[in-house]
Design a protein around this motif. Structure first.
Motif, PDB file in Angstrom:
ATOM      1  N   GLU A  63     -74.622 -72.928  49.840  1.00  0.00           N
ATOM      2  CA  GLU A  63     -74.586 -71.960  50.944  1.00  0.00           C
ATOM      3  C   GLU A  63     -74.049 -70.648  50.380  1.00  0.00           C
ATOM      4  O   GLU A  63     -73.490 -70.625  49.274  1.00  0.00           O
ATOM      5  CB  GLU A  63     -73.764 -72.512  52.117  1.00  0.00           C
ATOM      6  N   PRO A  64     -74.242 -69.522  51.071  1.00  0.00           N
ATOM      7  CA  PRO A  64     -73.927 -68.213  50.491  1.00  0.00           C
ATOM      8  C   PRO A  64     -72.511 -68.042  49.932  1.00  0.00           C
ATOM      9  O   PRO A  64     -72.354 -67.439  48.855  1.00  0.00           O
ATOM     10  CB  PRO A  64     -74.181 -67.248  51.652  1.00  0.00           C
ATOM     11  N   ASN A  65     -71.487 -68.529  50.602  1.00  0.00           N
ATOM     12  CA  ASN A  65     -70.123 -68.361  50.080  1.00  0.00           C
ATOM     13  C   ASN A  65     -69.927 -69.114  48.772  1.00  0.00           C
ATOM     14  O   ASN A  65     -69.310 -68.599  47.832  1.00  0.00           O
ATOM     15  CB  ASN A  65     -69.082 -68.800  51.106  1.00  0.00           C
ATOM     16  N   LEU A  66     -70.431 -70.331  48.713  1.00  0.00           N
ATOM     17  CA  LEU A  66     -70.321 -71.106  47.474  1.00  0.00           C
ATOM     18  C   LEU A  66     -71.199 -70.498  46.388  1.00  0.00           C
ATOM     19  O   LEU A  66     -70.810 -70.454  45.217  1.00  0.00           O
ATOM     20  CB  LEU A  66     -70.688 -72.572  47.729  1.00  0.00           C
ATOM     21  N   ALA A  67     -72.370 -70.007  46.757  1.00  0.00           N
ATOM     22  CA  ALA A  67     -73.252 -69.357  45.781  1.00  0.00           C
ATOM     23  C   ALA A  67     -72.556 -68.139  45.168  1.00  0.00           C
ATOM     24  O   ALA A  67     -72.725 -67.862  43.974  1.00  0.00           O
ATOM     25  CB  ALA A  67     -74.570 -68.947  46.439  1.00  0.00           C
ATOM     26  N   ALA A  68     -71.763 -67.435  45.952  1.00  0.00           N
ATOM     27  CA  ALA A  68     -71.013 -66.286  45.428  1.00  0.00           C
ATOM     28  C   ALA A  68     -69.981 -66.734  44.398  1.00  0.00           C
ATOM     29  O   ALA A  68     -69.777 -66.061  43.381  1.00  0.00           O
ATOM     30  CB  ALA A  68     -70.332 -65.535  46.570  1.00  0.00           C
ATOM     31  N   LEU A  69     -69.351 -67.888  44.636  1.00  0.00           N
ATOM     32  CA  LEU A  69     -68.395 -68.419  43.653  1.00  0.00           C
ATOM     33  C   LEU A  69     -69.107 -68.841  42.369  1.00  0.00           C
ATOM     34  O   LEU A  69     -68.592 -68.632  41.271  1.00  0.00           O
ATOM     35  CB  LEU A  69     -67.624 -69.596  44.248  1.00  0.00           C
ATOM     36  N   VAL A  70     -70.285 -69.427  42.523  1.00  0.00           N
ATOM     37  CA  VAL A  70     -71.065 -69.803  41.339  1.00  0.00           C
ATOM     38  C   VAL A  70     -71.471 -68.541  40.576  1.00  0.00           C
ATOM     39  O   VAL A  70     -71.455 -68.521  39.339  1.00  0.00           O
ATOM     40  CB  VAL A  70     -72.295 -70.655  41.736  1.00  0.00           C
ATOM     41  N   GLN A  71     -71.795 -67.487  41.312  1.00  0.00           N
ATOM     42  CA  GLN A  71     -72.136 -66.219  40.654  1.00  0.00           C
ATOM     43  C   GLN A  71     -70.958 -65.703  39.838  1.00  0.00           C
ATOM     44  O   GLN A  71     -71.139 -65.159  38.756  1.00  0.00           O
ATOM     45  CB  GLN A  71     -72.579 -65.170  41.681  1.00  0.00           C
ATOM     46  N   GLU A  72     -69.744 -65.893  40.331  1.00  0.00           N
ATOM     47  CA  GLU A  72     -68.557 -65.494  39.568  1.00  0.00           C
ATOM     48  C   GLU A  72     -68.482 -66.260  38.249  1.00  0.00           C
ATOM     49  O   GLU A  72     -68.090 -65.706  37.223  1.00  0.00           O
ATOM     50  CB  GLU A  72     -67.286 -65.718  40.389  1.00  0.00           C
ATOM     51  N   THR A  73     -68.859 -67.537  38.290  1.00  0.00           N
ATOM     52  CA  THR A  73     -68.898 -68.338  37.058  1.00  0.00           C
ATOM     53  C   THR A  73     -69.940 -67.753  36.100  1.00  0.00           C
ATOM     54  O   THR A  73     -69.680 -67.627  34.897  1.00  0.00           O
ATOM     55  CB  THR A  73     -69.219 -69.814  37.373  1.00  0.00           C
ATOM     56  N   ILE A  74     -71.102 -67.400  36.632  1.00  0.00           N
ATOM     57  CA  ILE A  74     -72.159 -66.795  35.811  1.00  0.00           C
ATOM     58  C   ILE A  74     -71.643 -65.515  35.165  1.00  0.00           C
ATOM     59  O   ILE A  74     -71.830 -65.290  33.968  1.00  0.00           O
ATOM     60  CB  ILE A  74     -73.418 -66.500  36.662  1.00  0.00           C
ATOM     61  N   ASP A  75     -70.978 -64.687  35.965  1.00  0.00           N
ATOM     62  CA  ASP A  75     -70.453 -63.423  35.452  1.00  0.00           C
ATOM     63  C   ASP A  75     -69.418 -63.657  34.358  1.00  0.00           C
ATOM     64  O   ASP A  75     -69.405 -62.954  33.349  1.00  0.00           O
ATOM     65  CB  ASP A  75     -69.834 -62.603  36.593  1.00  0.00           C
ATOM     66  N   MET A  76     -68.575 -64.661  34.550  1.00  0.00           N
ATOM     67  CA  MET A  76     -67.540 -64.963  33.571  1.00  0.00           C
ATOM     68  C   MET A  76     -68.163 -65.486  32.268  1.00  0.00           C
ATOM     69  O   MET A  76     -67.782 -65.059  31.175  1.00  0.00           O
ATOM     70  CB  MET A  76     -66.558 -65.998  34.132  1.00  0.00           C
ATOM     71  N   VAL A  77     -69.129 -66.392  32.394  1.00  0.00           N
ATOM     72  CA  VAL A  77     -69.783 -66.950  31.205  1.00  0.00           C
ATOM     73  C   VAL A  77     -70.526 -65.852  30.447  1.00  0.00           C
ATOM     74  O   VAL A  77     -70.567 -65.865  29.212  1.00  0.00           O
ATOM     75  CB  VAL A  77     -70.725 -68.116  31.594  1.00  0.00           C
ATOM     76  N   SER A  78     -71.081 -64.898  31.170  1.00  0.00           N
ATOM     77  CA  SER A  78     -71.836 -63.827  30.506  1.00  0.00           C
ATOM     78  C   SER A  78     -70.948 -62.927  29.647  1.00  0.00           C
ATOM     79  O   SER A  78     -71.448 -62.219  28.776  1.00  0.00           O
ATOM     80  CB  SER A  78     -72.600 -62.988  31.532  1.00  0.00           C
ATOM     81  N   THR A  79     -69.639 -62.987  29.877  1.00  0.00           N
ATOM     82  CA  THR A  79     -68.719 -62.168  29.065  1.00  0.00           C
ATOM     83  C   THR A  79     -68.253 -62.899  27.806  1.00  0.00           C
ATOM     84  O   THR A  79     -67.586 -62.294  26.963  1.00  0.00           O
ATOM     85  CB  THR A  79     -67.480 -61.747  29.884  1.00  0.00           C
ATOM     86  N   LEU A  80     -68.590 -64.185  27.695  1.00  0.00           N
ATOM     87  CA  LEU A  80     -68.184 -64.950  26.517  1.00  0.00           C
ATOM     88  C   LEU A  80     -68.979 -64.511  25.291  1.00  0.00           C
ATOM     89  O   LEU A  80     -70.150 -64.117  25.403  1.00  0.00           O
ATOM     90  CB  LEU A  80     -68.422 -66.449  26.748  1.00  0.00           C
ATOM     91  N   PRO A  81     -68.371 -64.609  24.119  1.00  0.00           N
ATOM     92  CA  PRO A  81     -69.137 -64.353  22.897  1.00  0.00           C
ATOM     93  C   PRO A  81     -70.328 -65.316  22.830  1.00  0.00           C
ATOM     94  O   PRO A  81     -70.255 -66.448  23.324  1.00  0.00           O
ATOM     95  CB  PRO A  81     -68.139 -64.643  21.772  1.00  0.00           C
ATOM     96  N   GLU A  82     -71.402 -64.874  22.230  1.00  0.00           N
ATOM     97  CA  GLU A  82     -72.645 -65.639  22.207  1.00  0.00           C
ATOM     98  C   GLU A  82     -72.466 -67.056  21.655  1.00  0.00           C
ATOM     99  O   GLU A  82     -73.001 -68.023  22.202  1.00  0.00           O
ATOM    100  CB  GLU A  82     -73.701 -64.884  21.409  1.00  0.00           C
ATOM    101  N   ASP A  83     -71.696 -67.202  20.576  1.00  0.00           N
ATOM    102  CA  ASP A  83     -71.507 -68.520  19.973  1.00  0.00           C
ATOM    103  C   ASP A  83     -70.710 -69.447  20.899  1.00  0.00           C
ATOM    104  O   ASP A  83     -70.977 -70.647  20.986  1.00  0.00           O
ATOM    105  CB  ASP A  83     -70.854 -68.425  18.602  1.00  0.00           C
ATOM    106  N   VAL A  84     -69.750 -68.904  21.624  1.00  0.00           N
ATOM    107  CA  VAL A  84     -68.954 -69.708  22.560  1.00  0.00           C
ATOM    108  C   VAL A  84     -69.819 -70.142  23.739  1.00  0.00           C
ATOM    109  O   VAL A  84     -69.775 -71.300  24.174  1.00  0.00           O
ATOM    110  CB  VAL A  84     -67.710 -68.925  23.042  1.00  0.00           C
ATOM    111  N   ALA A  85     -70.636 -69.230  24.248  1.00  0.00           N
ATOM    112  CA  ALA A  85     -71.544 -69.561  25.356  1.00  0.00           C
ATOM    113  C   ALA A  85     -72.539 -70.640  24.925  1.00  0.00           C
ATOM    114  O   ALA A  85     -72.833 -71.563  25.690  1.00  0.00           O
ATOM    115  CB  ALA A  85     -72.265 -68.317  25.838  1.00  0.00           C
ATOM    116  N   ALA A  86     -73.042 -70.551  23.697  1.00  0.00           N
ATOM    117  CA  ALA A  86     -73.979 -71.554  23.176  1.00  0.00           C
ATOM    118  C   ALA A  86     -73.303 -72.912  23.054  1.00  0.00           C
ATOM    119  O   ALA A  86     -73.898 -73.950  23.370  1.00  0.00           O
ATOM    120  CB  ALA A  86     -74.542 -71.110  21.833  1.00  0.00           C
ATOM    121  N   GLU A  87     -72.055 -72.923  22.620  1.00  0.00           N
ATOM    122  CA  GLU A  87     -71.306 -74.180  22.507  1.00  0.00           C
ATOM    123  C   GLU A  87     -71.052 -74.792  23.886  1.00  0.00           C
ATOM    124  O   GLU A  87     -71.187 -76.000  24.071  1.00  0.00           O
ATOM    125  CB  GLU A  87     -69.979 -73.961  21.781  1.00  0.00           C
ATOM    126  N   LEU A  88     -70.713 -73.945  24.843  1.00  0.00           N
ATOM    127  CA  LEU A  88     -70.521 -74.409  26.225  1.00  0.00           C
ATOM    128  C   LEU A  88     -71.798 -75.061  26.744  1.00  0.00           C
ATOM    129  O   LEU A  88     -71.760 -76.153  27.315  1.00  0.00           O
ATOM    130  CB  LEU A  88     -70.115 -73.247  27.132  1.00  0.00           C
TER     131      LEU A  88
END
Length: 137
Positions: free
Chosen positions: A54-79
């Motif tokens: 639902e929209p509120n939870l989707a917004a929290l998931v978007q925060e996760t996306i935003d946070m992961v996008s700031t990780l260094p490429e190698d760390v994101a790949a390992e995740l």
């Protein structure tokens, strides 16, 4: 009189079967939404997970996306690599607060050898005409 009562019994049986059939279908679709969400989330497919939320939870998931996008490429790949090994096992489904369902899971994180218990609450949105995840515990 006997014929009339047979019709009444037949109608009651038909209505009962219809209602129980609808409930089963609702439960099945609710569980599909819960399964889709938790599996996508733990496999790090956050865009797909948002589609079940639902929209509120989707917004929290978007925060996760935003946070992961700031990780260094190698760390994101390992995740991403580690998350692909995660196993999600459905443990049970229960009716929750009259019209919602709560689906229980064990999430096995192989790297840590840890089992994490989660419950996913799914509700039908009249506005969006679909079952959607409203909460994860």
């Amino acid at each position: 009189m006997i014929l009339k009562s047979r019709y009444i019994v037949a109608i009651i049986c038909a209505v009962t079967l219809f209602v129980s059939g609808c409930t089963g279908s609702g439960e099945k679709k609710a569980v599909q939404a819960a399964d889709g969400f938790i599996t996508a989330y733990y496999k790090a497919d956050y865009e797909l997970a948002k589609q079940y939320a639902e929209p509120n939870l989707a917004a929290l998931v978007q925060e996760t996306i935003d946070m992961v996008s700031t990780l260094p490429e190698d760390v994101a790949a390992e995740l991403k690599s580690l998350s692909e090994e995660t196993e999600v096992i459905q443990k049970g489904v229960n009716l929750f607060q009259e019209e919602d369902y709560i689906v229980s899971y064990d999430v096995i994180i192989p790297e840590e050898g840890e089992i994490v218990a989660h419950s996913v609450i799914v509700s039908f949105s009249e506005e969006r005409d679909r079952w959607e995840v409203v909460e994860i515990r």
